[in-house]
Design an enzyme around this catalytic site. Structure first.
Site, PDB file in Angstrom:
ATOM      1  N   PRO A 197       0.910  -1.342  -0.197  1.00 29.37           N
ATOM      2  CA  PRO A 197       0.017  -0.043  -0.079  1.00 29.37           C
ATOM      3  C   PRO A 197       1.027   1.346  -0.076  1.00 29.37           C
ATOM      4  CG  PRO A 197       0.010  -0.907   2.182  1.00 29.37           C
ATOM      5  CD  PRO A 197       0.890  -2.004   1.277  1.00 29.37           C
ATOM      6  N   GLY A 198       0.547   2.183  -0.562  1.00 31.66           N
ATOM      7  CA  GLY A 198       1.157   3.470  -0.803  1.00 31.66           C
ATOM      8  C   GLY A 198       0.138   4.343  -0.483  1.00 31.66           C
TER       9      GLY A 198
ATOM     10  N   CYS B 112       1.031  29.507 -14.485  1.00 32.26           N
ATOM     11  CA  CYS B 112       0.586  30.072 -15.530  1.00 32.26           C
ATOM     12  C   CYS B 112      -0.261  28.760 -16.467  1.00 32.26           C
ATOM     13  CB  CYS B 112       1.636  30.922 -16.150  1.00 32.26           C
ATOM     14  SG  CYS B 112       1.949  32.304 -15.512  1.00 32.26           S
TER      15      CYS B 112
HETATM   16  C1  LIG Z   1       4.304  -2.026  -7.989  1.00 34.57           C
HETATM   17  C2  LIG Z   1       3.460  -1.058  -7.396  1.00 34.57           C
HETATM   18  N1  LIG Z   1       3.042  -1.233  -6.099  1.00 34.57           N
HETATM   19  C3  LIG Z   1       2.542  -0.389  -5.288  1.00 34.57           C
HETATM   20  C4  LIG Z   1       2.032   0.846  -5.677  1.00 34.57           C
HETATM   21  C5  LIG Z   1       1.394   1.569  -4.693  1.00 34.57           C
HETATM   22  O1  LIG Z   1       0.211   2.094  -5.353  1.00 34.57           O
HETATM   23  P1  LIG Z   1      -0.925   2.578  -4.239  1.00 34.57           P
HETATM   24  O2  LIG Z   1      -0.445   3.962  -3.819  1.00 34.57           O
HETATM   25  O3  LIG Z   1      -1.975   2.821  -5.130  1.00 34.57           O
HETATM   26  O4  LIG Z   1      -1.048   1.858  -3.080  1.00 34.57           O
HETATM   27  C6  LIG Z   1       2.319   1.064  -7.082  1.00 34.57           C
HETATM   28  C7  LIG Z   1       2.125   2.251  -7.635  1.00 34.57           C
HETATM   29  O5  LIG Z   1       2.638   3.252  -7.732  1.00 34.57           O
HETATM   30  C8  LIG Z   1       3.119   0.181  -7.873  1.00 34.57           C
HETATM   31  O6  LIG Z   1       3.473   0.331  -8.887  1.00 34.57           O
END
Ligand SMILES: Cc1ncc(COP(=O)(O)O)c(C=O)c1O
Ligand SMILES: N[C@H](CCC[C@H](N)C(=O)O)C(=O)O
Length: 454
Positions: free
Chosen positions: A312-313, A382
């Site tokens: 998760p990010g 801009c």
């Molecule tokens: C390989 C991979 N893992 C995890 C993520 C994280 O995605 P999210 O921020 O939607 O959880 C991404 C997206 O950037 C990704 O490309």
């Protein structure tokens, strides 16, 4: 257009059951001065201390999301790893925080790798992603002996093989595959489909060929398989489909090569709430459904149970972050539209321009004042497309007011630019009424420091 006040009296309409006009501003926390607070800190005090635009995180929200993801695995008693996808928000302090919470992290560049190491993330908990990792980046990863490299393409295998031979060493790898699943999200952030630039395609046999090459290479220790179907996904369905595809792939690979995956990485992509109408599944619901499906399919395929990894990010940081701006000019075109301009914009948040992403806005100095105007919140860049919030329902604003845009904690700062030579904002962590500057504001000297002149 200024509307009669009763039009925005929620209670009047809601009691009659004819309208539900809510916004994230109905859920904000305020202090005795009536100001918006973040992590127990007065937002007006934050702006007077650090200036604006300012990105402020409520650290307790990040920690709470982390624990929701982890707890679902702990409750199910399955082996797991939660790896923070640090492209969502990369800062030394953030790596310190997630390392302290026991997470791993995913990096996608040499820059993220050095920041993660500087933040004390143990190298063995780092995984390296990317569709075009540079030889120098692979070398950095090998030198640091990170946990694993998520191998994406044949050129990368060749580069890695050369580096490992030169250094007479080994590394663990994971095979990234494109499982042929279209996530229900914006096409720019959908990554699991066959025409994605990421990973080995399963359908054409590329993935199998890559596995064979990796298994035949004594310097590469293949830990398992990875897929990532996209981002800002609200329901578990796509992940459940991904599990089915991945387990059936593992079954074929087991039959054909006797390969037993130690880990199954299902990527990130769990959605976050940007506006009131967004309703992503809670973290634990995603995880529970993923685990249930893995258990069922792995048992049916009679395979060894792999460690389940997720990345998760956005879902860890988006809702924890808010951007604080100072209101400046305004332009009213009667009967057409009303613009309220703030001191930041697309340089600190490109997402509305890039993905038509929707945000809400809150008047931080009086969040509960009657909202009687619908305005377009624009930035100072801009570009006509420099719009932060399209239809923001706000009280009448005045120059000098502080406007908060909630849910900007993911892909805001990390996608920030210096367009128009505007310095990037400062970032602050807030928790239990205390604030800590974690990224200082850029200065004009910083911006000029790269210019060499004639
Ligand atoms: C390989 C991979 N893992 C995890 C993520 C994280 O995605 P999210 O921020 O939607 O959880 C991404 C997206 O950037 C990704 O490309
Ligand atoms: N890299 C992610 C998507 C990132 C989207 C992010 N940049 C945003 O602002 O929403 C992926 O491939 O799934």
């Amino acid at each position: 257009m200024v509307f009669p006040a009763f039009l925005f009296n929620y209670n009047f309409f809601e009691k009659r059951g004819c309208l539900k006009l809510t916004s994230l501003s109905d859920e904000v926390t305020t202090n005795e001065a009536g100001h918006l607070t973040i992590g127990g800190v007065d937002t007006l005090k934050l702006v007077s201390k650090y200036g604006s635009p300012l990105i402020a995180y409520d650290v307790s929200k990040i920690k709470s999301q982390i624990s929701h993801f982890k707890q679902a695995f702990i409750d199910a008693d399955v082996p797991y790893r939660v790896t923070y996808a640090s492209k969502a928000f990369s800062a030394v302090a953030m790596y310190q925080l997630v390392a302290g919470e026991g997470l791993g992290c995913d990096v996608v560049s040499g820059g993220e790798l050095v920041a993660a190491l500087k933040g004390g993330m143990p190298a063995k908990r780092i995984e390296f992603h990317g569709n075009n990792k540079l030889p120098i980046e692979l070398e950095m990863a090998v030198d640091a002996q990170i946990g694993c490299i998520v191998v994406d393409n044949f050129q990368e295998i060749a580069y890695l093989d050369k580096i490992l031979k030169e250094k007479d060493t080994t590394i663990s790898v994971v095979v990234r595959v494109a499982p042929g699943i279209e996530a229900e999200t914006h096409k720019y952030i959908s990554t699991g489909q066959e025409n994605s630039k990421f990973g080995f395609d399963v359908h054409s046999g590329q993935a199998k060929k890559a596995l064979k090459e990796l298994l035949d290479n004594p310097r590469m220790n293949v830990l398992g398989v990875h897929c990532h179907i996209g981002s800002q996904i609200f329901a578990a369905r796509g992940f459940v489909m991904a599990v089915d595809k991945m387990v059936s792939l593992l079954q074929q690979w087991h039959e054909e090569f006797g390969f037993s995956a130690k880990l199954l990485n299902l990527g990130g992509g769990f959605g976050a709430r940007y506006v009131d109408s967004d309703a992503p599944s809670p973290a634990e619901d995603f995880v529970k459904q993923i685990i249930a499906e893995v258990k069922e399919k792995i048992a049916a395929a009679n395979l060894e149970f792999p460690e389940i990894w997720i990345e998760p990010g956005r879902s860890l940081v988006a809702e924890a972050g808010s951007t604080l701006y100072t209101v400046g000019s305004r332009k009213d075109v009667e009967g057409v539209c009303h613009f309220v301009a703030v001191d930041g914009g697309m340089g600190d948040n490109i997402r509305p321009a890039l993905y038509q992403a929707k945000y809400d806005a809150i008047l931080a100095n009086k969040p509960h004042a009657l909202k009687e105007q619908i305005v377009t919140v624009v930035g100072k860049y801009c570009e006509s497309g420099d719009i932060l919030v399209k239809d923001a329902l706000l009280p009448i604003t005045h120059p000098g007011d502080i406007l908060a845009v909630p849910s900007t904690g993911a892909y805001g700062y990390t996608m920030a630019s210096n367009y128009n030579r505007n310095p990037r904002p400062a970032v602050v962590f807030c928790e239990d009424g205390q604030d800590k500057l974690i990224i200082r504001r850029e200065t004009y000297d910083d911006l000029l420091s790269y210019d060499l002149g004639l």
